[in-house]
Scaffold this motif. Sequence first.
Motif, PDB file in Angstrom:
ATOM      1  N   THR A  49      50.126  -0.064 -51.480  1.00  7.73           N
ATOM      2  CA  THR A  49      51.461  -0.037 -50.883  1.00  7.73           C
ATOM      3  C   THR A  49      52.470  -0.522 -51.921  1.00  7.73           C
ATOM      4  O   THR A  49      52.102  -1.107 -52.955  1.00  7.73           O
ATOM      5  CB  THR A  49      51.519  -0.972 -49.660  1.00  7.73           C
ATOM      6  OG1 THR A  49      51.326  -2.320 -50.114  1.00  7.73           O
ATOM      7  CG2 THR A  49      50.468  -0.600 -48.620  1.00  7.73           C
ATOM      8  N   ALA A  50      53.746  -0.315 -51.621  1.00 12.37           N
ATOM      9  CA  ALA A  50      54.806  -0.770 -52.529  1.00 12.37           C
ATOM     10  C   ALA A  50      54.740  -2.287 -52.708  1.00 12.37           C
ATOM     11  O   ALA A  50      54.963  -2.803 -53.807  1.00 12.37           O
ATOM     12  CB  ALA A  50      56.169  -0.346 -52.002  1.00 12.37           C
ATOM     13  N   GLU A  51      54.409  -3.004 -51.635  1.00 13.47           N
ATOM     14  CA  GLU A  51      54.316  -4.467 -51.712  1.00 13.47           C
ATOM     15  C   GLU A  51      53.152  -4.892 -52.613  1.00 13.47           C
ATOM     16  O   GLU A  51      53.265  -5.843 -53.396  1.00 13.47           O
ATOM     17  CB  GLU A  51      54.136  -5.077 -50.315  1.00 13.47           C
ATOM     18  CG  GLU A  51      55.330  -4.888 -49.390  1.00 13.47           C
ATOM     19  CD  GLU A  51      55.372  -3.495 -48.767  1.00 13.47           C
ATOM     20  OE1 GLU A  51      54.315  -2.847 -48.613  1.00 13.47           O
ATOM     21  OE2 GLU A  51      56.488  -3.042 -48.453  1.00 13.47           O
ATOM     22  N   GLN A  52      52.006  -4.197 -52.486  1.00 12.90           N
ATOM     23  CA  GLN A  52      50.857  -4.518 -53.335  1.00 12.90           C
ATOM     24  C   GLN A  52      51.178  -4.231 -54.802  1.00 12.90           C
ATOM     25  O   GLN A  52      50.844  -5.025 -55.681  1.00 12.90           O
ATOM     26  CB  GLN A  52      49.633  -3.716 -52.903  1.00 12.90           C
ATOM     27  CG  GLN A  52      49.060  -4.143 -51.574  1.00 12.90           C
ATOM     28  CD  GLN A  52      48.006  -3.179 -51.059  1.00 12.90           C
ATOM     29  OE1 GLN A  52      48.162  -1.964 -51.169  1.00 12.90           O
ATOM     30  NE2 GLN A  52      46.925  -3.731 -50.515  1.00 12.90           N
ATOM     31  N   LEU A  53      51.827  -3.124 -55.065  1.00 17.87           N
ATOM     32  CA  LEU A  53      52.198  -2.791 -56.440  1.00 17.87           C
ATOM     33  C   LEU A  53      53.167  -3.811 -57.017  1.00 17.87           C
ATOM     34  O   LEU A  53      53.079  -4.175 -58.192  1.00 17.87           O
ATOM     35  CB  LEU A  53      52.817  -1.394 -56.505  1.00 17.87           C
ATOM     36  CG  LEU A  53      51.845  -0.232 -56.328  1.00 17.87           C
ATOM     37  CD1 LEU A  53      52.611   1.076 -56.191  1.00 17.87           C
ATOM     38  CD2 LEU A  53      50.887  -0.164 -57.503  1.00 17.87           C
TER      39      LEU A  53
END
Length: 124
Positions: A49-53
């Motif tokens: 996800t964008a948050e994980q990235l």
Amino acid sequence: MSKTGTTRVTVKLGEPLPRGDTDWGRLKAMTDEEVTAAALSDPDAQPLTAEQLARMRRVPRLKWLRQRLGMTQVQFAEAFHLPITTLRDWEQHRSVPDAPARALLLAIERDPKAMRRLLAEPAA
């Protein structure tokens, strides 16, 4: 995560990666849509996800260069006349190389053999 069919391979720095049994002809024949669908169908390899990235940290370019050359921090520091503590600080994001150090690192990246030879010669 499933361990079925998983193989662990240990590769030493500087050694080439082992060749697998991937059917590259079949993969090259797939369309981009087929490749994407196959990747998304693997439950163990879902996209981040964008948050994980956003939480991930990039490998410092210096560390990538050193590992590409198959050198330890000590070997790299000695070969290129850098203080080991400075090298560690750069790799661990505690400080960044200044302009002359960046120029040296760029020269090392472009032609490491020539830089080792030049730095091994005694100063005039």
